[in-house]
Design a protein around this motif. Sequence first.
Motif, PDB file in Angstrom:
ATOM      1  N   GLN A 248       0.804  -1.215   0.000  1.00  7.45           N
ATOM      2  CA  GLN A 248       0.000   0.000   0.000  1.00  7.45           C
ATOM      3  C   GLN A 248       0.839   1.269   0.000  1.00  7.45           C
ATOM      4  N   GLU A 249       1.934   1.262   0.761  1.00  9.55           N
ATOM      5  CA  GLU A 249       2.763   2.463   0.873  1.00  9.55           C
ATOM      6  C   GLU A 249       3.301   2.892  -0.491  1.00  9.55           C
ATOM      7  N   GLU A 250       3.732   1.926  -1.298  1.00  7.22           N
ATOM      8  CA  GLU A 250       4.271   2.244  -2.613  1.00  7.22           C
ATOM      9  C   GLU A 250       3.166   2.614  -3.588  1.00  7.22           C
ATOM     10  N   ALA A 251       2.008   1.993  -3.453  1.00  9.56           N
ATOM     11  CA  ALA A 251       0.886   2.289  -4.344  1.00  9.56           C
ATOM     12  C   ALA A 251       0.459   3.745  -4.228  1.00  9.56           C
ATOM     13  N   VAL A 252       0.359   4.241  -3.000  1.00 10.12           N
ATOM     14  CA  VAL A 252      -0.057   5.632  -2.787  1.00 10.12           C
ATOM     15  C   VAL A 252       0.973   6.596  -3.361  1.00 10.12           C
ATOM     16  N   SER A 253       2.244   6.293  -3.197  1.00  4.34           N
ATOM     17  CA  SER A 253       3.295   7.152  -3.750  1.00  4.34           C
ATOM     18  C   SER A 253       3.261   7.160  -5.272  1.00  4.34           C
ATOM     19  N   GLN A 254       3.027   5.991  -5.881  1.00  2.00           N
ATOM     20  CA  GLN A 254       2.946   5.927  -7.338  1.00  2.00           C
ATOM     21  C   GLN A 254       1.783   6.762  -7.861  1.00  2.00           C
ATOM     22  N   LEU A 255       0.633   6.660  -7.194  1.00  2.00           N
ATOM     23  CA  LEU A 255      -0.533   7.440  -7.618  1.00  2.00           C
ATOM     24  C   LEU A 255      -0.263   8.934  -7.467  1.00  2.00           C
ATOM     25  N   ALA A 256       0.364   9.316  -6.373  1.00  2.00           N
ATOM     26  CA  ALA A 256       0.691  10.728  -6.154  1.00  2.00           C
ATOM     27  C   ALA A 256       1.652  11.234  -7.229  1.00  2.00           C
ATOM     28  N   ASN A 257       2.659  10.448  -7.579  1.00  2.00           N
ATOM     29  CA  ASN A 257       3.610  10.851  -8.613  1.00  2.00           C
ATOM     30  C   ASN A 257       2.919  11.062  -9.958  1.00  2.00           C
ATOM     31  N   LEU A 258       2.006  10.159 -10.280  1.00  2.00           N
ATOM     32  CA  LEU A 258       1.291  10.251 -11.551  1.00  2.00           C
ATOM     33  C   LEU A 258       0.416  11.500 -11.606  1.00  2.00           C
ATOM     34  N   LEU A 259      -0.331  11.759 -10.529  1.00  2.00           N
ATOM     35  CA  LEU A 259      -1.206  12.932 -10.490  1.00  2.00           C
ATOM     36  C   LEU A 259      -0.407  14.229 -10.482  1.00  2.00           C
ATOM     37  N   GLN A 260       0.720  14.225  -9.778  1.00  2.00           N
ATOM     38  CA  GLN A 260       1.580  15.407  -9.751  1.00  2.00           C
ATOM     39  C   GLN A 260       2.063  15.744 -11.170  1.00  2.00           C
ATOM     40  N   GLU A 261       2.425  14.714 -11.898  1.00  2.00           N
ATOM     41  CA  GLU A 261       2.905  14.904 -13.273  1.00  2.00           C
ATOM     42  C   GLU A 261       1.791  15.416 -14.188  1.00  2.00           C
ATOM     43  N   LYS A 262       0.576  14.894 -14.011  1.00  2.00           N
ATOM     44  CA  LYS A 262      -0.531  15.257 -14.883  1.00  2.00           C
ATOM     45  C   LYS A 262      -1.051  16.665 -14.604  1.00  2.00           C
ATOM     46  N   ILE A 263      -1.183  17.014 -13.310  1.00  2.00           N
ATOM     47  CA  ILE A 263      -1.885  18.237 -12.939  1.00  2.00           C
ATOM     48  C   ILE A 263      -0.939  19.406 -12.679  1.00  2.00           C
ATOM     49  N   GLN A 264       0.226  19.113 -12.144  1.00  2.00           N
ATOM     50  CA  GLN A 264       1.183  20.160 -11.768  1.00  2.00           C
ATOM     51  C   GLN A 264       0.549  21.188 -10.813  1.00  2.00           C
ATOM     52  N   PRO A 265      -0.003  20.716  -9.694  1.00  2.00           N
ATOM     53  CA  PRO A 265      -0.663  21.629  -8.764  1.00  2.00           C
ATOM     54  C   PRO A 265       0.332  22.251  -7.784  1.00  2.00           C
ATOM     55  N   ASP A 266      -0.158  23.237  -7.011  1.00  2.00           N
ATOM     56  CA  ASP A 266       0.652  23.783  -5.914  1.00  2.00           C
ATOM     57  C   ASP A 266       0.758  22.774  -4.782  1.00  2.00           C
ATOM     58  N   GLY A 267      -0.299  21.993  -4.599  1.00  2.00           N
ATOM     59  CA  GLY A 267      -0.306  20.993  -3.537  1.00  2.00           C
ATOM     60  C   GLY A 267      -1.104  19.773  -3.941  1.00  2.00           C
ATOM     61  N   LEU A 268      -0.690  18.623  -3.428  1.00  2.00           N
ATOM     62  CA  LEU A 268      -1.381  17.366  -3.723  1.00  2.00           C
ATOM     63  C   LEU A 268      -1.387  16.508  -2.473  1.00  2.00           C
ATOM     64  N   ALA A 269      -2.531  15.905  -2.185  1.00  2.00           N
ATOM     65  CA  ALA A 269      -2.653  15.003  -1.036  1.00  2.00           C
ATOM     66  C   ALA A 269      -3.386  13.740  -1.474  1.00  2.00           C
ATOM     67  N   VAL A 270      -2.883  12.599  -1.061  1.00  2.00           N
ATOM     68  CA  VAL A 270      -3.541  11.322  -1.344  1.00  2.00           C
ATOM     69  C   VAL A 270      -3.605  10.531  -0.042  1.00  2.00           C
ATOM     70  N   VAL A 271      -4.798  10.090   0.318  1.00  5.66           N
ATOM     71  CA  VAL A 271      -4.992   9.262   1.505  1.00  5.66           C
ATOM     72  C   VAL A 271      -5.679   7.960   1.086  1.00  5.66           C
ATOM     73  N   MET A 272      -5.151   6.868   1.576  1.00  6.38           N
ATOM     74  CA  MET A 272      -5.724   5.556   1.257  1.00  6.38           C
ATOM     75  C   MET A 272      -6.010   4.789   2.538  1.00  6.38           C
ATOM     76  N   GLU A 273      -7.203   4.202   2.596  1.00  5.32           N
ATOM     77  CA  GLU A 273      -7.612   3.345   3.710  1.00  5.32           C
ATOM     78  C   GLU A 273      -8.034   2.002   3.126  1.00  5.32           C
ATOM     79  N   ALA A 274      -7.475   0.905   3.627  1.00  2.00           N
ATOM     80  CA  ALA A 274      -7.754  -0.384   2.988  1.00  2.00           C
ATOM     81  C   ALA A 274      -7.749  -1.544   3.973  1.00  2.00           C
TER      82      ALA A 274
END
Length: 225
Positions: A154-180
Amino acid sequence: MPASERVRTRIKTAGRRFHANDNISEFIREGEATELQAEVEAKMREVLKSLVIDTESDHNTQDTAKRVAKMFLNEVFRGRYTAQPSVTEFPNVEHLNELMIVGPITIRSACSHHLCPIMGRVWIGVMPNQHSNLIGLSKYARLADWVMSRPQIQEEAVSQLANLLQEKIQPDGLAVVMEADHFCMQWRGVKDVDSKMINSVMRGSFLKDANLRREFLALIDSRKS
């Protein structure tokens, strides 16, 4: 040479890795996905044979190897074998710069240690700027599904998703929370059916601004029940 060996050779020649949570679609040629499925099916028959299951006379398991191979390549692990979903990006014409939250997005993954299911939800927070790209609401779910449909932790999955969204959106801030829920804890080992894992990745303004981080976490907490 089996399809798996041809694909593996291409990856090694390119100097790339092929861990369980890596996407290898660019190294799979036309028709080889079908070959991979047939190869997995044949080896799964051998697994069932080693488990002393009579797949010839047991009507319930006669097609199990075929079903499992199809499930692995086309469904639960498809994020390894298919290209990234196309995502249309729009310019931030109105210069939006307020907190946006998407979720909960239902996700399904698998633990790379035991290949047991991981079932959970993801929340995504975005602080865009005037230069950010905006993507459609459904595209967050498509990208999350593509990243999660692989064997991983899970720890790596959340980081991968964050990296992908950061690349696509280029926002000032990004947060990803996962509960499983992790079935490797529920089916085996301690067999604890109540424990969940929650982890987060904070980037940019979410990492620097404690008030923004608290607002995001408070808002998603109010939606969990």
